[in-house]
Enzyme design. Structure first.
Site, PDB file in Angstrom:
ATOM      1  N   GLY A 253       0.823  -1.198   0.000  1.00 32.81           N
ATOM      2  CA  GLY A 253       0.000   0.000   0.000  1.00 32.81           C
ATOM      3  C   GLY A 253       0.858   1.249   0.000  1.00 32.81           C
ATOM      4  O   GLY A 253       2.075   1.173  -0.200  1.00 32.81           O
ATOM      5  N   LYS A 254       0.231   2.374   0.217  1.00 31.43           N
ATOM      6  CA  LYS A 254       0.959   3.655   0.169  1.00 31.43           C
ATOM      7  C   LYS A 254       2.140   3.684   1.145  1.00 31.43           C
ATOM      8  O   LYS A 254       3.129   4.340   0.907  1.00 31.43           O
ATOM      9  CB  LYS A 254       0.044   4.833   0.528  1.00 31.43           C
ATOM     10  N   ARG A 255       1.979   2.978   2.251  1.00 31.65           N
ATOM     11  CA  ARG A 255       3.018   3.014   3.287  1.00 31.65           C
ATOM     12  C   ARG A 255       4.331   2.400   2.844  1.00 31.65           C
ATOM     13  O   ARG A 255       5.347   2.553   3.516  1.00 31.65           O
ATOM     14  CB  ARG A 255       2.536   2.254   4.535  1.00 31.65           C
ATOM     15  N   HIS A 256       4.293   1.653   1.757  1.00 28.35           N
ATOM     16  CA  HIS A 256       5.497   0.922   1.365  1.00 28.35           C
ATOM     17  C   HIS A 256       6.380   1.647   0.359  1.00 28.35           C
ATOM     18  O   HIS A 256       7.113   1.015  -0.397  1.00 28.35           O
ATOM     19  CB  HIS A 256       5.109  -0.438   0.813  1.00 28.35           C
TER      20      HIS A 256
END
Length: 482
Positions: A253-256
């Site tokens: 997701g965006k966190r990665h």
RNA sequence: GCCGCAUUCGUCUAGUGGACUAGGACGCCGCCCUCUCAAGGCGGAGACCAAGGGUUCGAAUCCCUUAUGCGGCACCA
């Protein structure tokens, strides 16, 4: 057996990330492997989450990777439209049919009530789910609600007993007890369908032969099976592909970091490398083949080789693969692909530089840092670099003077004789009693401004006599200061 | 909390009862090459196949239990 028809059905909520595209790739490969059709269908049924240029981002991501589709929003096809927002009457009709059959029902509960209900359920530690309030409304109550004009949704009436099984061609039989399945909303109050109604209806109407999707969909398969049964339709083979995760093993997701396909393009990853890498996440042919060109992938791809366990997206291995593909590229081709990453370069000059940076980069965006000294006038660097670790200013100065004297003897026309120049420079080093390392080290910094650079002789040749000599002279002056 | 899925070197994976002293690749370490850095070549370390029980002459491969991780539990997909 009838024609293979597989679909990639993304939601236009942002730039597609590599996890979703990996699923699209599997679909695409299977379609091409079997000579079937790959269909693009846009699941734009959530007006709130939709992004303005969402569709364009999807098309661009697929184009970058060369994943071509046979039917879709932009090219049409016999089973369109391919945007679910344009198929609303179809879903309405099917929802009405389900209500008539008693398989679905109107629900008039407000968001507030539902939220309150879940709050209580959570407090009790129960699974949150619809509490059947509207499922068993009397005809009178229903009529009253209708008269009052209350907003309503259509919910699936899941049988309270029994269990539902789906055969998954990747995992075998999957079974979930109906009591654990929620009375899911099928048609929202704004007239749009939810995913559950829309996939089933469209997959059937579009004659999809194989359904592949992320395994995060497993918990909701009973709803889909129930719908297929209610409509009396045949259930196409389903396969839930494993998740692609970050290093923390959590769903990508965006966190990665950079997970958007377009971001990989911007960072200088070659589409053939990303394609190859993605295909090997959750799929493999045998115990040794790592490199697959597109056609080899198409030829080799079969459903039975799809893995079950989730795979971590390993940026390191992608970088290696990308470097490999870069080295495989013909020089002219690499020059053309590199140009957008170093626009200040003259194309002819960039072409000449290819052999210098080709074996030294993993991504196209690394080129600039490697060869920027070719495009600058005077270099900025710490004079201390000229001296190096174990030497002193006087020695470095002597080395540069010798090199300057040697190089000066070569006129413009003879300046490209790398071998001869190198031999003479080595002789200079020896005469000065210097080892090659400090001698060439000083020269390298003077000419490139770096302690790490492409091969010196080639660099000087491409830089040209004039610039090379000027830089060396300037370095000598820098060493003379204090 | 409930439901579900998964579990072979750090990572991607091969493996479907005997050919496994578990193979390959990335990464890592060492050597060679060498004007630096890469690339390339060669070699090495690294997984008692999550754990415990079975079944079997024989299990990474079949069955059960446990553990751990992940996923889902919306008028989102």
């Amino acid at each position: 057996m009838s024609e293979t028809r597989v679909r990639f059905a993304p939601s236009p909520t942002g730039a597609p990330h590599v996890g979703n595209i990996r699923t699209a790739l599997f679909d695409y490969l299977w379609a091409r492997h079997t000579g079937g059709k790959f269909i693009l269908r846009v699941e734009d049924t959530d007006q709130a989450r939709e992004v303005e240029n969402g569709l364009e981002l999807i098309l661009e991501s697929l184009r970058y990777l060369g994943i071509t589709w046979d039917e879709g929003p932009d090219v049409g096809g016999a089973y369109g439209p391919y945007e679910q927002s344009k198929r609303l009457p179809i879903y309405k009709r099917h929802a009405d049919q389900l209500i008539a059959q008693g398989v679905a029902y109107h629900c008039y509960c407000t968001e507030e009530r539902l939220e309150q209900m879940r709050k209580v359920q959570r407090a009790r530690g129960e699974q949150t789910r619809y509490d059947y309030r509207c499922r068993y409304l009397s005809p009178e109550e229903r009529a009253a609600n209708e008269r009052a004009g209350l907003p309503k949704v259509v919910r699936l009436a899941v049988p309270p007993e029994g269990k539902t099984t789906l055969h998954d061609f990747i995992r075998g039989d999957l079974t979930i007890e109906n009591k654990n399945v929620d009375d899911q909303v099928l048609l929202k109050s704004d007239g749009f369908p939810t995913y559950h109604l829309a996939v089933v209806v469209d997959d059937h109407l579009m004659k999809i032969s194989h359904v592949m999707r992320g395994d995060d969909w497993i918990p909701s398969f009973p709803k889909h099976v129930l719908l297929y049964q209610a409509f009396g339709w045949e259930i196409p083979p389903h396969g839930h592909v494993p998740m692609v995760t970050g290093a923390d093993k959590k769903k990508l997701g965006k966190r990665h970091g950079s997970t958007s396909v377009l971001q990989f393009r911007n960072d200088g990853y070659l589409p053939e490398a990303l394609l190859n890498f993605l295909a090997r996440l959750g799929w493999s042919l045998d115990d040794k083949t790592e490199i697959f060109a597109r056609q080899q992938l198409i030829d080799a791809f079969t459903l039975d080789k799809i893995e079950r366990a989730p795979a971590i997206f390993d940026y390191g291995k992608l970088d290696w693969l990308n470097g490999y593909y870069i080295r495989e590229l013909p020089d002219d081709e690499l020059a053309a692909r590199a140009l957008p990453f170093i626009p200040q370069a003259d194309p002819a000059m960039l072409r000449a530089l290819v052999p210098l940076f080709k074996p030294r980069i993993k991504k196209l965006n690394e080129i600039a840092a490697l060869v920027d000294f070719f495009f600058e006038q005077d270099l900025e660097y710490d004079p201390q670099l000229l001296i190096g670790k174990d030497a002193d200013a006087a020695t470095a100065r002597a080395a540069l003077r010798a090199a300057h004297a040697t190089l000066e003897k070569y006129p413009e026309g003879a300046f490209d004789d790398e071998e001869k120049i190198e031999a003479e420079l080595r002789a200079d080093a020896e005469r000065l009693g210097m080892k090659n390392l400090p001698f060439f080290g000083a020269l390298r910094v003077a000419v490139t401004g770096k302690t790490v650079s492409p091969p010196l002789m080639s660099s000087m040749r491409l830089l040209g006599r004039e610039k090379t000599l000027r830089r060396i002279a300037r370095a000598i002056v820098m060493l003379e200061k204090p």
